[in-house]
Design an enzyme around this catalytic site. Structure first.
Site, PDB file in Angstrom:
ATOM      1  N   HIS A 171     -11.176  -3.764  10.591  1.00  0.00           N
ATOM      2  CA  HIS A 171     -11.869  -3.770   9.301  1.00  0.00           C
ATOM      3  C   HIS A 171     -13.068  -2.829   9.274  1.00  0.00           C
ATOM      4  CE1 HIS A 171      -9.409  -6.746   7.518  1.00  0.00           C
ATOM      5  NE2 HIS A 171     -10.291  -7.254   6.706  1.00  0.00           N
ATOM      6  N   GLU A 182       0.809  -1.221   0.000  1.00  0.00           N
ATOM      7  CA  GLU A 182       0.000   0.000   0.000  1.00  0.00           C
ATOM      8  C   GLU A 182       0.843   1.272   0.000  1.00  0.00           C
ATOM      9  OE1 GLU A 182      -0.557  -2.622   1.886  1.00  0.00           O
ATOM     10  OE2 GLU A 182      -2.635  -3.236   1.610  1.00  0.00           O
TER      11      GLU A 182
END
Lengths: 322, 354
Positions: B132, B63
């Site tokens: 999450h 990322e």
């Protein structure tokens, strides 16, 4: 290599050296009010690398960026003005020594977060590939940057896409005061890390501008012929402190004998001897060069010192692009 | 009234990307799973078939580097759309987003710009848990140089994403998972919703409710019951957290004198605090009661439904707050609206796993 190229390489190293020394000399006047990371001792790498690049090619650099900027052709006057925090600086006084830029010559920018500019350089190479352009990108970084995860992520992606990028690691053995041996495993060279990604890699003497020039030539040819990335690790040594104008060998983090050994391997002394022995330049030529460079610096210093400070009304300018 | 073209939120996002890519050859989309069979909740389905693998790309699980690579490509002319399946994964790229993208234009004196959209998915429920389902919009809104967008309706999702892609700055575009199947009018053609304009989605004179993303739907549900109770709410969907449309919010509170802020994130140091600060700094003397903020309690997002039911505020909490602000007696335990589905799913059709 022809004489003209050899002389040019020498002249550019000498120019960077004298500019950096001049910054060190004036730094104590407290007018350059930002950190400076001088590259004295490391001049051969930017000069040998950038000799193969055109204004169309991109360079990204780190905190120790003056040499990269100048070797790529960045303007001296606006660099000095930037270090003086002036509105006529290359970043309008908003960046300082650690954020030099001269897009007109392909020196896109320097940023000081370790390894952080490497992916941006890779991104410029990626864009070139997506657009089908014939450009090469170069990322300059130090040995410390190779300890960052993002460096390894970049090698992986550059290899995956066979990007036209050259990773130049200037290994000067220290991350600020922390020596290589407390940071990286013994007997494992940085250059070998790239081999794991099937990236062409070489280890070279970063204080020998001819060695830097030759190794980079091959890497640039590889990149231009779409054969993919290269990583070149060049051993070198900064003569002065990590940040600032002084010498700091008295602190004891590196030995005097080590520093002395590298001083004997000064890239400029070495090239001067080589060119002198070959009869390519004389002492008189060098005096002439020094004079030319000093005149240029004097004029750049005047430009910086007399330049206007940015005014309050531009504080909020350029937060967003229109 | 012209014929409504009813489409789900995920398709509105998909259309925005497809139309921008058709319009501008320098737009590309990259992210883990972008061309995969699930297509990021359907938002990227069909793109690779239309535009090919050179413009619709999967990427290594890197990322941070990939964000830097997107920035690098942006400063030399590309217009990347980077997509993260969860905002939590994008945290690996904070160096590139905060140090580089946000500063790029300013720190080089305005000579370059970094036009980049980073889509990050937020959400709640179905045991997504601590890593999450965080809702970190205030982190990004704190950073000068970034723009932060949170659409609620399908119409805004498309119009705001198009504007974000065409913007010359890094834009953090936050999509709430529970909105993907919300349906609404989405014009077929390309259209733009400007950044920096809040949307008054319901008018009322008693209480101003300022909300973000999915909490706007909760505010709408709350407002229907409040109406029956004789409390008329004005709902302002912030839409772009940065730049913030202060004028619309102030104008409303000037009228109502009361403010409830409902945000998807944590209360403490949250975005709701910024809205309340903005109102109290400007309209302190015109407030009839203390502003109230609704958000997450100061603890990580729990996984078990037995705990998450106490974690996520909704319409009932908004009703409670609005009644309190007009001086009515309230009871925290009262369920003003009876649940029609389990609290941890967006709709009755949802069966997991994400």
């Amino acid at each position: 290599m022809d004489k003209k190229t050899l002389i040019r390489l020498f002249f550019q190293m000498l120019r960077i050296r004298i500019i950096e020394e001049k910054i060190a000399e004036h730094y104590t006047n407290q007018e350059m009010r930002c950190p400076v990371h001088l590259c004295i001792g490391q001049e051969a790498i930017p000069v040998g690398v950038c000799a193969h690049l055109t204004n169309e090619d991109y360079v990204m650099s780190n905190h120790r960026s003056h040499g990269h900027y100048l070797a790529k052709g960045g303007g001296l006057k606006c660099m000095m003005a930037e270090i003086y925090g002036k509105a006529n600086g290359c970043s309008s006084g908003k960046g300082g020594s650690m954020h030099l830029t001269d897009p007109s010559v392909g020196f896109l920018g320097a940023t000081p977060i370790v390894a952080s500019s490497i992916p941006i350089a890779v991104g410029t190479a990626f864009a070139g590939q997506l657009k089908g352009e014939d450009r090469v990108s170069v990322a300059f970084f130090g040995d410390g940057a190779t300890e960052e995860g993002v460096f390894h992520e970049c090698l992986n992606f550059a290899a995956l896409k066979k990007l036209p990028i050259i990773f130049i690691c200037e290994n000067n053995l220290y991350s600020v005061y922390s020596p290589l041996q407390v940071r990286q495993p013994e007997g494992r060279r940085i250059s070998t890390l790239a081999k794991g990604h099937k990236i062409e890699t070489h280890l070279g003497d970063g204080n020998d501008v001819i060695n830097v020039y030759r190794l980079t030539k091959k890497a640039v040819e590889r990149a231009r012929s779409e054969k993919g990335p290269s990583l070149l690790e060049f051993m070198t040594y900064r003569f002065r402190e990590h940040c600032g104008p002084a010498f700091d060998n008295d602190l004891g983090y590196r030995s005097k004998s080590e520093a002395l050994g590298w001083e004997h391997r000064c890239p400029i002394k070495k090239m001067r001897k080589f060119l002198g022995d070959k009869g390519i330049i004389t002492d008189g030529d060098i005096v002439q060069m020094e004079k030319e460079i000093e005149d240029e610096i004097d004029s750049a210093l005047t430009y910086a010192q007399k330049g206007p400070f940015p005014t309050e009304d531009i504080l909020m300018d350029h937060v967003y692009a229109s | 009234m012209p014929v409504q073209r009813i489409r789900p939120f995920f398709q509105a996002i998909n259309e925005a990307i497809a139309q921008c890519m058709a319009d501008d050859p320098y737009v590309y989309i990259i992210g883990l799973g972008v061309p995969d069979p699930k297509g990021i909740f359907g938002t990227t389905l069909g793109l690779v078939e239309k535009f090919g693998p050179k413009r619709v790309m999967d990427m290594p699980t890197s990322e941070n580097a990939m964000t830097g690579i997107a920035i690098g490509s942006a400063i030399v002319g590309m217009r990347p759309i980077m997509t993260h399946q969860r905002i939590d994964f994008a945290l690996l790229a904070l160096d590139q987003i905060v140090n580089q993208a946000a500063n790029w234009h300013y720190m080089f004196g305005g000579q370059m710009h970094a036009p980049l959209v980073i889509r990050m998915i937020i959400g709640r429920g179905w045991g997504q848990g601590p890593q999450h389902s965080q809702s970190l919009q205030n982190w990004f809104a704190h950073i000068p140089g970034l723009k932060v967008v949170m659409p609620t309706t399908p119409y805004d999702a498309k119009g705001l994403l198009i504007t974000s892609i065409e913007d010359n700055n890094p834009v953090i575009f936050l999509e709430h998972r529970w909105l993907y199947h919300i349906k609404g009018h989405v014009p077929e053609e390309i259209y733009r919703v400007p950044l920096g304009q809040a949307s008054v989605i319901r008018q009322g004179k008693d209480v101003t409710i300022v909300s973000t993303s999915h909490m706007t739907l909760e505010a709408l549900r709350a407002s229907q019951l409040l109406e029956k109770e004789g409390v008329r709410t004005e709902i302002i969907d912030v839409r772009t957290l940065k730049p913030l449309d202060q004028a619309t919010i102030l104008e409303s509170v000037r009228k109502t004198g009361r403010l409830v802020v409902a945000d998807t994130g944590w209360r403490f140091c949250g975005y709701s605090a910024e809205i309340i600060a903005c109102v109290t700094e400007n309209l302190f003397d015109e407030l009839k009661s203390p502003p109230i903020r609704i958000g997450l309690p100061d603890c990580p997002s729990p996984t078990s439904p037995a705990l998450s039911r106490y974690y996520y505020p909704g319409a009932n909490e908004i009703i409670n707050a609005a009644l309190k602000s007009v001086g009515r007696k309230t009871n925290k335990e009262t369920m003003y609206i009876k649940p029609t589905k389990p609290h941890d799913i967006p709709d009755a059709d949802f069966t997991g796993p994400f």
